[in-house]
Design a protein around this motif. Structure first.
Motif, PDB file in Angstrom:
ATOM      1  N   ASP A  56      39.523  46.484  29.132  1.00  0.00           N
ATOM      2  CA  ASP A  56      39.666  45.971  30.487  1.00  0.00           C
ATOM      3  C   ASP A  56      41.025  45.306  30.667  1.00  0.00           C
ATOM      4  O   ASP A  56      41.521  44.624  29.764  1.00  0.00           O
ATOM      5  CB  ASP A  56      38.562  44.952  30.795  1.00  0.00           C
ATOM      6  CG  ASP A  56      37.189  45.591  30.853  1.00  0.00           C
ATOM      7  OD1 ASP A  56      37.091  46.753  31.299  1.00  0.00           O
ATOM      8  OD2 ASP A  56      36.212  44.919  30.456  1.00  0.00           O
ATOM      9  N   LYS A  62      46.122  57.095  33.117  1.00  0.00           N
ATOM     10  CA  LYS A  62      44.780  57.478  33.560  1.00  0.00           C
ATOM     11  C   LYS A  62      44.188  56.409  34.467  1.00  0.00           C
ATOM     12  O   LYS A  62      44.449  55.229  34.325  1.00  0.00           O
ATOM     13  CB  LYS A  62      43.827  57.672  32.367  1.00  0.00           C
ATOM     14  CG  LYS A  62      44.264  58.705  31.357  1.00  0.00           C
ATOM     15  CD  LYS A  62      44.004  60.088  31.860  1.00  0.00           C
ATOM     16  CE  LYS A  62      44.417  61.082  30.778  1.00  0.00           C
ATOM     17  NZ  LYS A  62      44.342  62.434  31.193  1.00  0.00           N
ATOM     18  N   ILE A  63      43.360  56.855  35.373  1.00  0.00           N
ATOM     19  CA  ILE A  63      42.548  55.979  36.202  1.00  0.00           C
ATOM     20  C   ILE A  63      41.099  56.272  35.838  1.00  0.00           C
ATOM     21  O   ILE A  63      40.696  57.437  35.793  1.00  0.00           O
ATOM     22  CB  ILE A  63      42.785  56.235  37.699  1.00  0.00           C
ATOM     23  CG1 ILE A  63      44.240  55.908  38.046  1.00  0.00           C
ATOM     24  CG2 ILE A  63      41.817  55.426  38.546  1.00  0.00           C
ATOM     25  CD1 ILE A  63      44.640  56.306  39.444  1.00  0.00           C
ATOM     26  N   VAL A  64      40.335  55.257  35.559  1.00  0.00           N
ATOM     27  CA  VAL A  64      38.951  55.427  35.125  1.00  0.00           C
ATOM     28  C   VAL A  64      38.031  55.401  36.342  1.00  0.00           C
ATOM     29  O   VAL A  64      38.150  54.531  37.195  1.00  0.00           O
ATOM     30  CB  VAL A  64      38.550  54.310  34.131  1.00  0.00           C
ATOM     31  CG1 VAL A  64      37.078  54.454  33.753  1.00  0.00           C
ATOM     32  CG2 VAL A  64      39.438  54.355  32.906  1.00  0.00           C
ATOM     33  N   TYR A  65      37.132  56.367  36.398  1.00  0.00           N
ATOM     34  CA  TYR A  65      36.104  56.425  37.421  1.00  0.00           C
ATOM     35  C   TYR A  65      34.750  56.260  36.748  1.00  0.00           C
ATOM     36  O   TYR A  65      34.574  56.651  35.590  1.00  0.00           O
ATOM     37  CB  TYR A  65      36.116  57.770  38.160  1.00  0.00           C
ATOM     38  CG  TYR A  65      37.351  57.990  38.969  1.00  0.00           C
ATOM     39  CD1 TYR A  65      37.401  57.600  40.298  1.00  0.00           C
ATOM     40  CD2 TYR A  65      38.464  58.577  38.411  1.00  0.00           C
ATOM     41  CE1 TYR A  65      38.554  57.804  41.049  1.00  0.00           C
ATOM     42  CE2 TYR A  65      39.608  58.790  39.145  1.00  0.00           C
ATOM     43  CZ  TYR A  65      39.641  58.406  40.467  1.00  0.00           C
ATOM     44  OH  TYR A  65      40.772  58.608  41.218  1.00  0.00           O
ATOM     45  N   ARG A  66      33.796  55.712  37.472  1.00  0.00           N
ATOM     46  CA  ARG A  66      32.461  55.525  36.921  1.00  0.00           C
ATOM     47  C   ARG A  66      31.464  55.600  38.057  1.00  0.00           C
ATOM     48  O   ARG A  66      31.702  55.068  39.138  1.00  0.00           O
ATOM     49  CB  ARG A  66      32.368  54.171  36.240  1.00  0.00           C
ATOM     50  CG  ARG A  66      31.013  53.884  35.633  1.00  0.00           C
ATOM     51  CD  ARG A  66      30.976  52.544  34.933  1.00  0.00           C
ATOM     52  NE  ARG A  66      31.927  52.565  33.830  1.00  0.00           N
ATOM     53  CZ  ARG A  66      32.611  51.509  33.407  1.00  0.00           C
ATOM     54  NH1 ARG A  66      32.478  50.349  33.986  1.00  0.00           N
ATOM     55  NH2 ARG A  66      33.423  51.606  32.398  1.00  0.00           N
ATOM     56  N   VAL A  67      30.348  56.254  37.817  1.00  0.00           N
ATOM     57  CA  VAL A  67      29.272  56.281  38.784  1.00  0.00           C
ATOM     58  C   VAL A  67      27.973  56.002  38.048  1.00  0.00           C
ATOM     59  O   VAL A  67      27.758  56.482  36.935  1.00  0.00           O
ATOM     60  CB  VAL A  67      29.205  57.635  39.550  1.00  0.00           C
ATOM     61  CG1 VAL A  67      28.903  58.794  38.623  1.00  0.00           C
ATOM     62  CG2 VAL A  67      28.212  57.576  40.687  1.00  0.00           C
ATOM     63  N   ASP A  68      27.132  55.180  38.623  1.00  0.00           N
ATOM     64  CA  ASP A  68      25.838  54.847  38.033  1.00  0.00           C
ATOM     65  C   ASP A  68      24.866  55.957  38.385  1.00  0.00           C
ATOM     66  O   ASP A  68      24.632  56.237  39.558  1.00  0.00           O
ATOM     67  CB  ASP A  68      25.365  53.510  38.601  1.00  0.00           C
ATOM     68  CG  ASP A  68      24.103  52.998  37.944  1.00  0.00           C
ATOM     69  OD1 ASP A  68      23.400  53.802  37.289  1.00  0.00           O
ATOM     70  OD2 ASP A  68      23.801  51.808  38.107  1.00  0.00           O
TER      71      ASP A  68
END
Length: 157
Positions: free
Chosen positions: A126, A147-153
């Motif tokens: 982080d 890089k750009i981090v993406y996250r989906v629950d």
């Protein structure tokens, strides 16, 4: 300080599940899943068919689990090679700043180098974790801003 670094085995499931709870609390989680659920998830992740991840464990001189590095191999990396992706590096506070994390990173690099077709080790931390960032910098690792981090629950659709 004497520590042993070794791969996790089935006899470690309960100790790893307890360490996972400690890690969750370290990151500020207040909703800790029940022990049996955590135990089952550790067993499935490390010893399912196929396993989802691998883990190196750190034992202190008395045989207590004091740290872990959880990782997976990802494909593709550069070209058609693959990479070792470090998901979690954790050392109990009693042994922090004593070289244990550096030993884990050395072991991960050796694992990656010994695996045919593995081109690199990758991990994230982080932006608001100055201790982790300072640790990696002290080992000579540069931050990568590409890089750009993406996250989906998945539970919310």
């Amino acid at each position: 300080m004497t520590v042993t670094i070794r791969p996790a085995d089935r006899l470690d499931i309960m100790a790893v599940a307890e360490l996972i709870e400690e890690i969750e609390r370290f990151y500020g989680s207040t909703e800790i899943q029940p022990r049996e659920e955590r135990h089952s998830q550790v067993e499935e992740a490390l010893f399912g068919s196929p396993p989802l991840a691998s883990a190196l464990l750190v034992e202190d001189g008395t045989g207590n689990l004091v740290g872990l590095a959880a990782y997976s191999f990802l494909w593709p990396a550069a070209g058609s090679s693959h990479s070792l992706f470090l998901k979690e590096l954790y050392v109990r506070d009693t042994l922090r700043r004593q070289g244990v994390g550096a030993l884990l990173m050395d072991e991960l690099r050796a694992l990656a180098a010994a695996r045919p077709g593995c081109s690199r080790v990758e991990w994230m931390t982080d932006r608001d974790n100055p201790n982790a960032r300072a640790f990696y910098k002290s080992l000579g690792f540069a931050e990568f801003d590409g890089k750009i981090v993406y996250r989906v629950d998945t539970s919310t659709g």
